[in-house]
Design an enzyme around this catalytic site. Sequence first.
Site, PDB file in Angstrom:
ATOM      1  N   HIS A  93      -6.212 -10.899  22.656  1.00  0.00           N
ATOM      2  CA  HIS A  93      -7.012  -9.978  21.841  1.00  0.00           C
ATOM      3  C   HIS A  93      -6.342  -9.648  20.510  1.00  0.00           C
ATOM      4  O   HIS A  93      -6.965  -9.705  19.458  1.00  0.00           O
ATOM      5  CB  HIS A  93      -7.273  -8.693  22.632  1.00  0.00           C
ATOM      6  CG  HIS A  93      -8.111  -8.935  23.845  1.00  0.00           C
ATOM      7  ND1 HIS A  93      -7.564  -9.199  25.080  1.00  0.00           N
ATOM      8  CD2 HIS A  93      -9.448  -8.997  23.999  1.00  0.00           C
ATOM      9  CE1 HIS A  93      -8.537  -9.399  25.947  1.00  0.00           C
ATOM     10  NE2 HIS A  93      -9.687  -9.286  25.324  1.00  0.00           N
ATOM     11  N   ILE A  94      -5.049  -9.308  20.566  1.00  0.00           N
ATOM     12  CA  ILE A  94      -4.356  -8.914  19.328  1.00  0.00           C
ATOM     13  C   ILE A  94      -4.083 -10.140  18.459  1.00  0.00           C
ATOM     14  O   ILE A  94      -4.320 -10.131  17.249  1.00  0.00           O
ATOM     15  CB  ILE A  94      -3.048  -8.159  19.662  1.00  0.00           C
ATOM     16  CG1 ILE A  94      -3.374  -6.862  20.405  1.00  0.00           C
ATOM     17  CG2 ILE A  94      -2.264  -7.865  18.384  1.00  0.00           C
ATOM     18  CD1 ILE A  94      -2.183  -6.147  20.991  1.00  0.00           C
ATOM     19  N   THR A 149       5.496  -6.932  17.392  1.00  0.00           N
ATOM     20  CA  THR A 149       4.767  -5.710  17.774  1.00  0.00           C
ATOM     21  C   THR A 149       4.355  -5.797  19.246  1.00  0.00           C
ATOM     22  O   THR A 149       3.520  -5.014  19.694  1.00  0.00           O
ATOM     23  CB  THR A 149       3.487  -5.524  16.923  1.00  0.00           C
ATOM     24  OG1 THR A 149       2.701  -6.711  17.030  1.00  0.00           O
ATOM     25  CG2 THR A 149       3.800  -5.235  15.475  1.00  0.00           C
ATOM     26  N   ARG A 166       6.557  -6.725  22.687  1.00  0.00           N
ATOM     27  CA  ARG A 166       7.495  -6.022  23.563  1.00  0.00           C
ATOM     28  C   ARG A 166       8.924  -6.384  23.157  1.00  0.00           C
ATOM     29  O   ARG A 166       9.205  -7.534  22.821  1.00  0.00           O
ATOM     30  CB  ARG A 166       7.282  -6.402  25.032  1.00  0.00           C
ATOM     31  CG  ARG A 166       6.117  -5.693  25.702  1.00  0.00           C
ATOM     32  CD  ARG A 166       6.364  -4.197  25.909  1.00  0.00           C
ATOM     33  NE  ARG A 166       5.228  -3.512  26.496  1.00  0.00           N
ATOM     34  CZ  ARG A 166       4.239  -2.932  25.809  1.00  0.00           C
ATOM     35  NH1 ARG A 166       4.242  -2.950  24.508  1.00  0.00           N
ATOM     36  NH2 ARG A 166       3.262  -2.305  26.437  1.00  0.00           N
ATOM     37  N   ASP A 168       8.382  -3.354  15.795  1.00  0.00           N
ATOM     38  CA  ASP A 168       7.822  -2.101  16.313  1.00  0.00           C
ATOM     39  C   ASP A 168       8.331  -1.832  17.716  1.00  0.00           C
ATOM     40  O   ASP A 168       8.219  -0.722  18.221  1.00  0.00           O
ATOM     41  CB  ASP A 168       6.284  -2.174  16.320  1.00  0.00           C
ATOM     42  CG  ASP A 168       5.662  -0.841  16.721  1.00  0.00           C
ATOM     43  OD1 ASP A 168       6.046   0.183  16.112  1.00  0.00           O
ATOM     44  OD2 ASP A 168       4.829  -0.808  17.643  1.00  0.00           O
ATOM     45  N   GLU A 216      14.630  -0.025  23.586  1.00  0.00           N
ATOM     46  CA  GLU A 216      14.187   1.092  22.743  1.00  0.00           C
ATOM     47  C   GLU A 216      14.153   2.426  23.490  1.00  0.00           C
ATOM     48  O   GLU A 216      14.389   3.465  22.905  1.00  0.00           O
ATOM     49  CB  GLU A 216      12.807   0.817  22.129  1.00  0.00           C
ATOM     50  CG  GLU A 216      11.693   0.778  23.138  1.00  0.00           C
ATOM     51  CD  GLU A 216      10.353   0.393  22.498  1.00  0.00           C
ATOM     52  OE1 GLU A 216       9.486   1.245  22.485  1.00  0.00           O
ATOM     53  OE2 GLU A 216      10.180  -0.751  22.043  1.00  0.00           O
ATOM     54  N   HIS A 239       7.634   2.037  17.966  1.00  0.00           N
ATOM     55  CA  HIS A 239       6.594   1.625  18.924  1.00  0.00           C
ATOM     56  C   HIS A 239       5.296   2.391  18.650  1.00  0.00           C
ATOM     57  O   HIS A 239       4.726   3.007  19.537  1.00  0.00           O
ATOM     58  CB  HIS A 239       7.044   1.840  20.372  1.00  0.00           C
ATOM     59  CG  HIS A 239       6.250   1.018  21.350  1.00  0.00           C
ATOM     60  ND1 HIS A 239       6.771   0.521  22.506  1.00  0.00           N
ATOM     61  CD2 HIS A 239       4.960   0.595  21.329  1.00  0.00           C
ATOM     62  CE1 HIS A 239       5.848  -0.166  23.169  1.00  0.00           C
ATOM     63  NE2 HIS A 239       4.723  -0.125  22.461  1.00  0.00           N
ATOM     64  N   ALA A 286       2.608   0.874  16.825  1.00  0.00           N
ATOM     65  CA  ALA A 286       1.562  -0.032  16.334  1.00  0.00           C
ATOM     66  C   ALA A 286       0.175   0.391  16.817  1.00  0.00           C
ATOM     67  O   ALA A 286      -0.817   0.167  16.150  1.00  0.00           O
ATOM     68  CB  ALA A 286       1.859  -1.458  16.783  1.00  0.00           C
ATOM     69  N   PHE A 287       0.136   1.009  17.973  1.00  0.00           N
ATOM     70  CA  PHE A 287      -1.158   1.406  18.572  1.00  0.00           C
ATOM     71  C   PHE A 287      -1.672   2.716  17.993  1.00  0.00           C
ATOM     72  O   PHE A 287      -2.776   3.138  18.296  1.00  0.00           O
ATOM     73  CB  PHE A 287      -0.968   1.603  20.090  1.00  0.00           C
ATOM     74  CG  PHE A 287      -0.110   2.809  20.385  1.00  0.00           C
ATOM     75  CD1 PHE A 287       1.255   2.740  20.309  1.00  0.00           C
ATOM     76  CD2 PHE A 287      -0.702   4.034  20.681  1.00  0.00           C
ATOM     77  CE1 PHE A 287       2.037   3.861  20.531  1.00  0.00           C
ATOM     78  CE2 PHE A 287       0.066   5.161  20.905  1.00  0.00           C
ATOM     79  CZ  PHE A 287       1.451   5.069  20.832  1.00  0.00           C
TER      80      PHE A 287
HETATM   81  P1  NAI Z   1      -3.825 -10.352  25.850  1.00  0.00           P
HETATM   82  O1  NAI Z   1      -3.567 -10.397  27.316  1.00  0.00           O
HETATM   83  O2  NAI Z   1      -5.211 -10.241  25.355  1.00  0.00           O
HETATM   84  O3  NAI Z   1      -3.182 -11.661  25.168  1.00  0.00           O
HETATM   85  C1  NAI Z   1      -1.934 -12.171  25.501  1.00  0.00           C
HETATM   86  C2  NAI Z   1      -1.976 -13.659  25.187  1.00  0.00           C
HETATM   87  O4  NAI Z   1      -0.659 -14.160  25.368  1.00  0.00           O
HETATM   88  C3  NAI Z   1      -2.911 -14.446  26.115  1.00  0.00           C
HETATM   89  O5  NAI Z   1      -3.742 -15.305  25.344  1.00  0.00           O
HETATM   90  C4  NAI Z   1      -1.947 -15.247  26.971  1.00  0.00           C
HETATM   91  O6  NAI Z   1      -2.476 -16.503  27.372  1.00  0.00           O
HETATM   92  C5  NAI Z   1      -0.789 -15.405  26.028  1.00  0.00           C
HETATM   93  N1  NAI Z   1       0.463 -15.753  26.686  1.00  0.00           N
HETATM   94  C6  NAI Z   1       0.811 -15.580  27.976  1.00  0.00           C
HETATM   95  N2  NAI Z   1       2.042 -16.083  28.193  1.00  0.00           N
HETATM   96  C7  NAI Z   1       2.463 -16.581  26.990  1.00  0.00           C
HETATM   97  C8  NAI Z   1       3.633 -17.237  26.576  1.00  0.00           C
HETATM   98  N3  NAI Z   1       4.617 -17.506  27.440  1.00  0.00           N
HETATM   99  N4  NAI Z   1       3.736 -17.610  25.295  1.00  0.00           N
HETATM  100  C9  NAI Z   1       2.734 -17.378  24.420  1.00  0.00           C
HETATM  101  N5  NAI Z   1       1.583 -16.761  24.758  1.00  0.00           N
HETATM  102  C10 NAI Z   1       1.466 -16.368  26.030  1.00  0.00           C
HETATM  103  O7  NAI Z   1      -2.907  -9.185  25.280  1.00  0.00           O
HETATM  104  P2  NAI Z   1      -3.069  -8.406  23.913  1.00  0.00           P
HETATM  105  O8  NAI Z   1      -4.026  -7.279  24.077  1.00  0.00           O
HETATM  106  O9  NAI Z   1      -3.305  -9.358  22.820  1.00  0.00           O
HETATM  107  O10 NAI Z   1      -1.602  -7.767  23.770  1.00  0.00           O
HETATM  108  C11 NAI Z   1      -0.454  -8.590  23.561  1.00  0.00           C
HETATM  109  C12 NAI Z   1       0.782  -7.767  23.804  1.00  0.00           C
HETATM  110  O11 NAI Z   1       0.887  -6.776  22.773  1.00  0.00           O
HETATM  111  C13 NAI Z   1       0.737  -6.947  25.105  1.00  0.00           C
HETATM  112  O12 NAI Z   1       1.200  -7.688  26.181  1.00  0.00           O
HETATM  113  C14 NAI Z   1       1.626  -5.766  24.806  1.00  0.00           C
HETATM  114  O13 NAI Z   1       2.915  -6.063  25.291  1.00  0.00           O
HETATM  115  C15 NAI Z   1       1.640  -5.691  23.285  1.00  0.00           C
HETATM  116  N6  NAI Z   1       1.101  -4.438  22.782  1.00  0.00           N
HETATM  117  C16 NAI Z   1       1.887  -3.681  21.939  1.00  0.00           C
HETATM  118  C17 NAI Z   1       1.423  -2.485  21.441  1.00  0.00           C
HETATM  119  C18 NAI Z   1       2.258  -1.654  20.487  1.00  0.00           C
HETATM  120  O14 NAI Z   1       1.941  -0.482  20.249  1.00  0.00           O
HETATM  121  N7  NAI Z   1       3.310  -2.186  19.899  1.00  0.00           N
HETATM  122  C19 NAI Z   1       0.102  -1.971  21.818  1.00  0.00           C
HETATM  123  C20 NAI Z   1      -0.664  -2.865  22.665  1.00  0.00           C
HETATM  124  C21 NAI Z   1      -0.154  -4.034  23.131  1.00  0.00           C
END
Ligand code: NAI
Length: 327
Positions: A147-148, A226, A228, A252, A257, A297, A299-300
């Site tokens: 999604h992101i 942004t 983990r 971020d 952290e 942290h 970004a959200f």
């Molecule tokens: P999502 O689940 O929609 O997308 C994650 C993508 O990563 C998927 O397409 C998946 O196939 C892919 N993926 C899985 N294993 C992988 C690997 N080994 N190498 C490359 N890609 C891989 O998750 P979304 O919503 O896009 O969020 C991504 C991450 O952003 C979350 O897991 C979370 O840790 C982080 N996040 C950080 C925030 C912040 O405030 N800094 C807020 C929200 C999320």
Amino acid sequence: MKIALYECADWEKEYFQEHLSDHELVFVDQSITHCVIEDAQALIIFIYSEITQDILNRMPQLEFVATRSTGYNHIDIAACSQRGIRVCTVPYYGQNTVAEHAFALLLAMSRKIVPSANRVKAGSFDYAGLVGFDIKGKTIGIIGTGHIGQHAIRMANGFDMNVLAYDPFPKYELCNSLSFRYVGLEELFSSSDIISLHCPYNEHTHHLINETVLDTLKKGVVLINTARGGLVSNSALLKGLQQGIISQAGIDVLEEEEHLRDENGILTEEFARYDHLHELLVGHTLIHHPHVLVTPHNAFNSTEALTRILATTVENVRSNGFSNTVS
Ligand code: NAI
């Protein structure tokens, strides 16, 4: 139902009081490590509350955990499953919000916004030494096209960048509506001027950016994280900066952290028992490094995204933990 709610700001407390008024709500300002409400049947937590086997053992009536985050690596999912405790997350609330923050970090670094603003505040309008670089025409590597990551690709398209992406589960249909090319990780590492991480943190992605990877990166790459902290080894990042392999980093989410939030924590007994002191000290060095921009942290952290988080969390509670479950 008795619900223990952790780490809520005042406005979030008001929202839950209004929307969950038919439940008994107990608010705790610290993380769960410091205060366990043992007879609670449900938990509403944030990422600094680690749900461990030990905590679960102390909560015999716990039915479900609702975390106000997308990531859930702070929860022992296996232990929850074993006890039949449902874990629900907020899967969609800030996809554009987090991608916008990634670009905010990138643009802040490409145009030297922080030192520029500091210089003006100090009374000088001299722009010597503040030469930045264009992102138009640069190659950005997006790791994780969920999604992101998809929003990040869309934004990169808007800036006329060349976009490469890596995902072990590629969604080739996206290539019809967005302009990018899926490549292997090695090609992404060697060709990208900028790398932005948008994949989950797990045993496969722990230290995705490590010392071995450094030699395969394009010299002068800008790293944006942004996603983990554990995706990037603090030591490798520092080494990459010292060797000029990584020119700048916008972070971020910094490894360790949770232990870097409050420097007074260094005086606690908990800290004395902590066994990752080296990584922690490297983290401190990174925060003060002139080529690193660290945000806490957040970004959200936009009004629109926060409201979506609370609305989904209320929906998760109303479904008794059966909505948006990951276990
Ligand atoms: P999502 O689940 O929609 O997308 C994650 C993508 O990563 C998927 O397409 C998946 O196939 C892919 N993926 C899985 N294993 C992988 C690997 N080994 N190498 C490359 N890609 C891989 O998750 P979304 O919503 O896009 O969020 C991504 C991450 O952003 C979350 O897991 C979370 O840790 C982080 N996040 C950080 C925030 C912040 O405030 N800094 C807020 C929200 C999320």
